[in-house]
Design a protein around this motif. Structure first.
Motif, mmCIF file in Angstrom:
data_model
loop_
_atom_site.group_PDB
_atom_site.id
_atom_site.type_symbol
_atom_site.label_atom_id
_atom_site.label_comp_id
_atom_site.label_asym_id
_atom_site.label_seq_id
_atom_site.Cartn_x
_atom_site.Cartn_y
_atom_site.Cartn_z
ATOM 1 N N PHE A 233 0.809 -1.218 0.000
ATOM 2 C CA PHE A 233 0.000 0.000 0.000
ATOM 3 C C PHE A 233 0.842 1.268 0.000
ATOM 4 O O PHE A 233 0.369 2.337 0.395
ATOM 5 C CB PHE A 233 -0.956 -0.025 1.194
ATOM 6 C CG PHE A 233 -1.889 -1.204 1.175
ATOM 7 C CD1 PHE A 233 -2.916 -1.272 0.236
ATOM 8 C CD2 PHE A 233 -1.721 -2.257 2.048
ATOM 9 C CE1 PHE A 233 -3.772 -2.355 0.193
ATOM 10 C CE2 PHE A 233 -2.572 -3.355 2.012
ATOM 11 C CZ PHE A 233 -3.593 -3.408 1.082
ATOM 12 N N GLY A 234 2.095 1.141 -0.409
ATOM 13 C CA GLY A 234 2.902 2.334 -0.636
ATOM 14 C C GLY A 234 3.206 3.162 0.591
ATOM 15 O O GLY A 234 3.414 4.371 0.503
ATOM 16 N N ALA A 235 3.273 2.524 1.771
ATOM 17 C CA ALA A 235 3.720 3.260 2.953
ATOM 18 C C ALA A 235 5.233 3.474 2.865
ATOM 19 O O ALA A 235 5.903 2.919 1.992
ATOM 20 C CB ALA A 235 3.362 2.486 4.213
ATOM 21 N N HIS A 236 5.785 4.298 3.771
ATOM 22 C CA HIS A 236 7.209 4.634 3.674
ATOM 23 C C HIS A 236 7.976 4.360 4.955
ATOM 24 O O HIS A 236 9.003 4.988 5.203
ATOM 25 C CB HIS A 236 7.365 6.110 3.311
ATOM 26 C CG HIS A 236 6.731 6.465 2.012
ATOM 27 N ND1 HIS A 236 7.250 6.081 0.801
ATOM 28 C CD2 HIS A 236 5.596 7.140 1.735
ATOM 29 C CE1 HIS A 236 6.476 6.522 -0.160
ATOM 30 N NE2 HIS A 236 5.451 7.165 0.368
ATOM 31 N N ASP B 33 11.892 8.872 1.783
ATOM 32 C CA ASP B 33 10.733 9.621 2.255
ATOM 33 C C ASP B 33 10.670 9.631 3.773
ATOM 34 O O ASP B 33 9.607 9.510 4.358
ATOM 35 C CB ASP B 33 9.451 9.033 1.660
ATOM 36 C CG ASP B 33 9.275 9.472 0.211
ATOM 37 O OD1 ASP B 33 9.166 10.680 -0.020
ATOM 38 O OD2 ASP B 33 9.306 8.595 -0.681
ATOM 39 N N GLY B 34 11.819 9.723 4.404
ATOM 40 C CA GLY B 34 11.843 9.880 5.855
ATOM 41 C C GLY B 34 11.840 8.584 6.619
ATOM 42 O O GLY B 34 11.975 8.579 7.842
ATOM 43 N N PHE C 186 -1.752 8.573 3.697
ATOM 44 C CA PHE C 186 -0.960 7.455 4.195
ATOM 45 C C PHE C 186 0.349 7.301 3.430
ATOM 46 O O PHE C 186 1.364 6.887 3.983
ATOM 47 C CB PHE C 186 -1.810 6.190 4.048
ATOM 48 C CG PHE C 186 -1.165 4.941 4.581
ATOM 49 C CD1 PHE C 186 -0.886 4.808 5.930
ATOM 50 C CD2 PHE C 186 -0.850 3.897 3.732
ATOM 51 C CE1 PHE C 186 -0.301 3.654 6.418
ATOM 52 C CE2 PHE C 186 -0.258 2.732 4.216
ATOM 53 C CZ PHE C 186 0.016 2.615 5.563
ATOM 54 N N THR C 187 0.357 7.668 2.140
ATOM 55 C CA THR C 187 1.525 7.388 1.303
ATOM 56 C C THR C 187 2.377 8.629 1.085
ATOM 57 O O THR C 187 3.288 8.599 0.257
ATOM 58 C CB THR C 187 1.077 6.850 -0.068
ATOM 59 O OG1 THR C 187 0.227 7.836 -0.656
ATOM 60 C CG2 THR C 187 0.322 5.554 0.080
ATOM 61 N N THR C 188 2.102 9.723 1.806
ATOM 62 C CA THR C 188 2.890 10.933 1.567
ATOM 63 C C THR C 188 4.349 10.733 1.972
ATOM 64 O O THR C 188 5.261 10.942 1.179
ATOM 65 C CB THR C 188 2.297 12.115 2.357
ATOM 66 O OG1 THR C 188 0.912 12.236 2.015
ATOM 67 C CG2 THR C 188 3.040 13.392 2.048
ATOM 68 N N ASP C 189 4.560 10.317 3.209
ATOM 69 C CA ASP C 189 5.929 10.088 3.691
ATOM 70 C C ASP C 189 5.865 9.233 4.951
ATOM 71 O O ASP C 189 4.773 8.831 5.386
ATOM 72 C CB ASP C 189 6.622 11.421 3.974
ATOM 73 C CG ASP C 189 5.809 12.260 4.946
ATOM 74 O OD1 ASP C 189 4.909 11.692 5.606
ATOM 75 O OD2 ASP C 189 6.051 13.475 5.023
#
Ligand code: HEA
Ligand code: HEA
Ligand code: CUA
Ligand SMILES: [Cu+2]
Lengths: 639, 204, 340
Positions: A242-245, A251-252, B130-133
């Protein structure tokens, strides 16, 4: 609550009474009862058989790996194949073999050793088994489809994250381990509560067998360690799917976060694996030394301190990641200290042998094999604890040598000792001593031939996890010896397998107490009756079966009738109340299937399927816990 | 019958004082809650680990989380433990009406909390998803996971309400009430931790 | 340099125990070029010293354990042997707690000393700086002191001087390991790590990636060439030069193929139009110890094979098979070999 209203006096030998009990507890074999059983002995056996099957599979993986590594520049396996093999081998051995195998022993033995009739939560127990079976099947299934995890058993990010690992392989890893975690957590809770509340009257904490202590210590480690792994895998799945970081440095996110969380679980886990094994050693020795293990308080203290310190050493798996020197010196100190409790136990066992009169039988041989190998593995462990040295040998075959000496030497040797020791109790049959000794020598020699040379390969600079190696670096001979040893080892283990099957098929019927053991399981029939003990045992000492009072009480005491068990107090094991034990039921199985559907749905990205599964889970849980209709009198209503 | 009656009166005494010790169910729930709490601890730990690795927090472009709604949510969730206690006390005395009323109130408060959370999300999502960073992933990940626990808690409460309406509980039989209460208190306490770490601490 | 890793030289002379001797002999000690037991670097000397210290302690403690075990087993044969009561608290607390504690305390102290020693190179500040970037599965090497000096899978250092190495990764975790010279340091995504090299023995030392990084983790090797200052300087300057070799006709054609073909899109050859950065800089490929980070020797045959289809030599590596016309291939190879 007074016993008089609960237990009607009657000689424990009264045939009708016993027949009645058998009636109330026994589960007539049928398809239905196969799926609905809640008998801790059946479930325990299933755990052991399933884990054994997984052991063969994971071992086969290893044999294939060893065959590839026998010669330099071999091309029996492609890199992808090799990567999946070593990852599945490690992951399966740790998660699907070692822990479940000991949960199997615990399931079968803990209630017997504490004089109980079943686990505290028999249905959860059944549920836990089904979940384990399904999770394991998913993971090995992926291997047969050639889509097995390939990121190593500790799956470091970013390699295991997108974009470096597309494909389903690591979703199997993260979801599979999350799924399995449910089973492990529930099992741990069940063990703790059983040991706290179901001990036979009189079994105060200072009379609890060391094996039970070990299982409880293990379970507490599970309670506090497993969440870290679950969080890790949950975040990995969210990152990938789900594209979490969480782990994405661009992205931190942080890649070291994965390592910290993994090893915060991972190090306690290695003790989660070895602690029950040490418990088995403490349980096997008394029978063959004709005396109890010495320094009981110190042995218990050792178990407790290991369980605690093991949470303070995880960074020793990250000594090369460039963290601050200060933290290194701290974790190095902790890792060095954790040696002491292990030392206490080793010396304790040796003292026990020195003060006893040793009778050498196959189980004892495997205990000796354990001491020799575990001590060697422990030494290399201590070497790693010294950061400077670890930085040189970490991620080399020297580490592979270490953890096989502690995992196979420290966990599998006692495992096999336990199999031989309790086989009469598990199956009611005796094994062939001759076959057993052959097996021991083959396993012992094979093991050392396989893994000792790995020290040398490691010192000669051979990194781990390489699918092949150049021929001019002096690694050829050590590797060849290892491979030969592995085949010897496999034959030895084959003999163990044959020995067990032979015993079950043709073995002589076993007496109830063939070894003259000291703990309560030997006070039951071989194999135990469904109700374990007709009479609730009364415990007066640390070695109840060597205690006339308990023995006579078992024969002359009064039968506890009905599908019921006794609840006692946590500390001094005083009678509290009599519990109605749950009947067999299908709902645990259904519930496990529900979760299976959820996992498969997530795996293939069919989220509506997962949703459907969730409904099954919720529904079956509601059904499971739905209280029976009660008249106001039964429930008790103020009017 | 007399025997039963005697046992009964005792049982009631037990329920209030529990001289016959903690039940297996109690221990089971406590241990379950413990490992759940460990999970949340690890999650918040990860939050701070990543926070102290990054410079500005929340990262540039994302302003501090708004407090007003969240304070209101807290005001809804924290008190929701009281009716549960009240209900449990009641059923120990065998007063089913207190059980039913208490559970109903909790149910309402909990639902209101979830409603507020959805509302709050609908505004946050305009700013970052949720997917920003990593920050956003942690923020939404942790709060959603807690919301999920609230939902589960509500299911339990609702289920309990249903059972109690059907009349299965009384001063002799109310363990499930106690266990559900423990879980609900836990969900409550965790929210405090989340509120302090995710909403308050960035402003400090 | 300072003391050669304390007990290092001291204990290195002693004879290993039989079992190990045997295996060392078996292995013919040929290891050499990539072995922790042939330390030539200041760092590796310390860890080798630690190893022999640990080794002898282990032998001693193991002997103790085996004696107790043997005694117990032997004891049972005597008719007089009886079961004795007692808790052996004394024995357990002395052999199990006191003695181990002392040993461990000493070991820990020595270990800490070495850890601090490993933290910084001999003689405080480094004379040479190197920047290494890990790629799946090859090493990019920069010499910031001469910005133009860029190469791959080969690191030259001057002997008798401290070299500081900064480690970054372009993709996943790797680990920088030259067993003969220095313990490992990981390359962590999103983090820059530092280590150092120091040796006063000229020679070639093989290094290898020691953190699993995927399919070709096995062939992510590199060579550290330690040489006298003069040679080193010459080498670095050579690396920094753009190539202006006087080319034969064949090599000219090869150059054309290289520049017009796909090669240029991934590889750089300074002094030509080829400036790709996906793959290793090839400006001095002709003089490298290997191709494919240890996957194959650097000769015409393997070069041709590599270009035609490197996947057969190093399955899964990031260089796709190249559709180079059969008649062009020899020229291309000739050209690459001319790049020294
Ligand atoms: C059953 C599992 C098990 C056990 C019991 C242990 C026991 C120990 N382990 Fe091990 N370890 C693993 C399983 C285990 N380990 C695994 C699987 C890995 C690799 C993970 C991976 O990377 O894949 C690993 C890796 C590992 C590392 C990281 C290595 C690296 O990757 O660089 C370290 C570092 O400190 C370490 C230390 C220790 C120590 C100090 C002990 C101590 O508990 C040992 C204590 C026991 C003794 C020392 C012997 C008995 C004591 C005496 C006889 C008293 C006298 C002794 C002395 C005075 C020395 N282990
Ligand atoms: C309990 C844990 C456990 C056990 C028992 C084993 C057992 C074995 N392991 Fe395991 N191993 C690990 C845990 C374990 N391993 C872990 C955690 C890793 C790290 C993975 C990673 O890096 O991610 C690892 C890695 C590992 C490697 C390194 C791979 C690499 O880094 O490239 C190797 C290489 O030789 C190896 C070999 C073996 C062998 C030969 C056995 C043998 O002992 C197996 C023998 C067993 C059988 C053969 C099956 C049982 C046999 C029968 C019942 C008889 C019938 C079968 C036949 C006749 C063949 N293992
Ligand atoms: Cu790079 Cu392994
Ligand atoms: Cu560890």
């Amino acid at each position: 609550m007074s016993a008089s209203t609960e237990e009607r006096p009657s000689p424990s030998t009264d045939p009708q009474e016993l027949a009645r009990l058998e009636q109330e507890w026994g589960e007539r074999p049928s398809v239905h009862s196969f799926f609905s059983t809640v008998d801790h002995k059946r479930i325990g056996r299933r755990y052991m058989i399933t884990a054994g099957a997984f052991f063969i599979l994971a071992g086969m993986d290893a044999m294939v790996m060893r065959t590839q590594l026998a010669r330099p520049n071999a091309s029996i396996l492609s890199p992808e194949e090799y990567d999946q093999l070593f990852t599945m081998h490690g992951t399966a051995m740790i998660f699907l073999v070692a822990t479940p195998m000991f949960f199997g022993f615990g399931n079968f033995l803990v209630p017997l050793m504490i004089g109980a009739r079943d686990m505290a939560f028999p249905r959860l127990n059944a549920f836990g088994y089904w979940v384990f079976l399904f999770a394991g099947s998913i993971m090995f299934g992926s291997q047969f489809l050639g889509k097995a995890p390939d990121g190593g058993w500790f799956g470091y990010v970013p390699l295991t994250d997108r974009p470096y690992s597309l494909g389903i392989n690591l979703d199997v890893y993260s979801l599979g381990l999350l799924f399995l975690g449910v089973s492990t957590t529930i099992g741990a809770i069940n063990f703790i509560v059983t040991a706290l509340k179901l001990r036979a009257p009189g079994m105060s904490l200072n009379r609890v067998p060391l094996f039970v202590w070990a299982i409880v210590g293990t379970s507490f480690m599970v309670i506090f360690a497993l969440p870290a792994l679950n969080l890790d895998n949950a975040m990995l799945f969210l990152d990938r799917r789900f594209g979490a970081h969480f782990f994405d440095p661009h992205d931190g996110g942080s890649t070291l976060l994965w390592q910290h969380l993994f090893w915060i679980f991972g190090h306690p886990d290695v003790y989660i694996i070895v602690m029950p094994a040490l418990g088995i050693v403490s349980a096997v020795l008394p029978a063959f030394c004709r005396r109890g293990v010495v320094a009981y308080p110190l042995m218990v203290l050792a178990i407790v301190t290991i369980s605690i310190i093991s949470f303070g050493v995880w960074v020793h798996h990250m000594f090369a990641t460039g963290l601050p020197q200060l933290s290194y010196s701290f974790f190095s100190a902790a890792s060095t200290l954790i040696t002491i409790p292990s030392g206490i136990q080793i010396i304790g066992w040796l003292a026990t042998m020195l003060r006893g009169r040793i009778v050498v039988r196959t189980p004892f041989l495997f205990v000796v094999g354990f001491i020799v190998t575990f001590v060697l593995g422990g030494f290399t462990g201590v070497m790693f604890a010294i950061t400077a040295f670890d930085q040189q040998v970490t991620d080399s075959y020297f580490v592979v040598a270490h953890f096989h000496y502690v995992l196979f030497g420290g966990a599998v040797f006692p495992m096999i000792a336990g199999v031989y020791y309790w086989l009469p109790k598990f199956t009611g049959k005796m094994f062939s001593e001759r076959l057993g000794r052959w097996a021991f020598w083959l396993v012992f020699i094979g093991f050392n031939t396989t893994f000792f040379p790995m020290h040398v390969a490691g010192l000669f600079g051979m990194p781990r996890r390489v699918y092949t190696y150049p021929g001019d670096l002096g690694w050829n001979i050590p590797n060849l010896i290892s491979t030969i040893g592995a085949y010897v080892l496999a034959v030895g283990l084959l003999l163990v397998l044959i020995g067990v099957i032979h015993a079950i098929r043709r073995g002589a019927p076993a007496e109830d107490d063939p070894w003259g053991g000291d703990t309560l399981e030997w006070g039951t029939a071989s194999p135990p009756k469904p109700y374990n003990f007709a009479v609730v045992p009364l415990v007066h000492s640390l070695h109840p079966m060597w205690d006339e009072r308990t023995r006579t009480a078992l024969v002359e005491g009064t039968i506890l009738t009905g599908h019921r068990a006794v609840q006692t107090s946590e500390l001094d094991g005083q009678h509290e109340r009599v519990l109605e034990m749950p009947e067999p039921a299908l709902v645990p199985f259904v519930n496990a299937v529900g979760i299976l559907v959820v996992v498969l749905g997530l795996l293939w990205g069919w989220y509506w399927v997962a949703g459907a599964g969730a409904v099954i889970v919720a529904g079956s849980l509601a059904r499971w816990l739905w209280p029976p209709e009660r008249t106001p009198e039964e429930a008790g209503v103020a009017r | 019958m007399t025997a039963v009656a005697k046992e009964a009166t005792q049982a009631q005494a037990l329920a209030t004082e529990m001289p016959s010790g903690r039940t297996t169910g109690w221990w089971g729930m406590i241990l379950f809650v413990t490992t759940e709490a460990t999970f949340f601890a690890a999650a918040l730990g990860s939050y701070f680990y990543i926070r102290f690795q990054s410079g500005q927090w929340p990262p540039p472009g994302i302003e501090d989380p708004k407090l007003t709604k969240v304070l209101f949510m807290t005001a809804l969730l924290l008190p929701s433990s009281l009716p549960v206690m009240w209900a449990e006390r009641g059923i120990r005395k065998g007063q089913r009406w207190r059980l039913r009323a208490g559970l109903a109130i909790t149910l309402v408060l909990g639902l209101a909390f979830l409603g507020m959370q959805v509302w709050e999300y609908s505004e946050d999502l305009k700013k970052h998803t949720f997917t920003t960073d990593a920050y956003s992933s942690l923020f939404y990940g942790i709060t959603t996971f807690h919301g999920f626990h609230v939902a589960v808690g509500l299911l339990m409460v609702g289920w309990l309400l249903a059972a109690s309406l059907r009349g299965s509980f009384g001063y002799r039989r109310h363990e499930r009430v106690r266990l559900t209460a423990i879980y609900w208190h836990f969900v409550d306490v965790v929210w405090v931790a989340i509120f302090l770490s995710l909403y308050l601490s960035p402003r400090l | 340099m300072r003391r050669r890793g304390g007990h290092g030289t001291g204990t290195r002379r002693v004879r290993p125990a039989p079992a190990l001797v045997l295996l060392l002999l078996l292995a013919g000690c040929s290891g050499g070029s990539q072995s922790t037991l042939h330390a030539s670097g200041a760092g590796a000397r310390r860890t080798e010293g630690l190893w022999w210290l640990f080794f002898w302690i282990s032998v001693a403690v193991f002997a103790e354990v085996m004696t107790l075990l043997g005694w117990a087993l032997w004891r049972r044969r005597r008719a007089t042997a009886r079961v004795r009561g007692g808790d052996a608290l004394g024995m357990v607390s002395v052999l199990g707690v006191a003695i181990p504690f002392v040993i461990l305390a000493v070991v820990y102290g020595i270990g800490l000393h070495d850890l601090n020693a490993l933290a910084s190179p001999p003689g405080k500040n480094a004379a040479v700086n190197i920047e290494v970037v890990g790629h799946r599965w090859w090493w990019e090497v920069h010499y910031p002191d001469q910005p133009a000096a860029v190469t791959a899978n080969e690191i030259h250092i001057p002997i008798g001087e401290s070299v500081r190495v900064r480690l970054r990764t372009a993709d996943v975790q790797h680990s920088f390991w030259v067993p003969n010279l220095m313990p490992k340091t990981d390359l962590i995504a999103g983090k820059v790590n530092e280590t150092w090299l120091y040796t006063d023995e000229a020679g070639n030392y093989r290094g290898q990636c020691a953190e699993y990084c995927g399919q070709q983790h096995a062939f992510m090797a590199f060579l550290v060439v330690a040489e006298p200052r003069a040679q080193f300087d010459a080498w670095v300057t050579a690396q920094a030069q753009p190539t202006t070799p006087t080319l034969t006709a064949a090599q000219q054609r090869g150059k054309a193929v290289f520049e017009q073909g796909s090669c240029a899109s991934c590889h750089t050859v300074r002094g030509t139009s080829a400036d790709g950065t996906v793959g290793p800089d090839l400006t001095t490929i002709g003089s490298r110890w290997s191709i494919g980070a240890g996957a194959a020797p650097n000769d015409a045959g393997h070069l041709g094979g590599w270009i035609a289809n490197s996947q057969t030599i190093k399955p899964g590596n990031a260089m796709p098979p190249q559709p180079v016309a059969a008649q062009d291939l020899p020229d291309l190879v000739a050209y690459l070999q001319s790049l020294k």
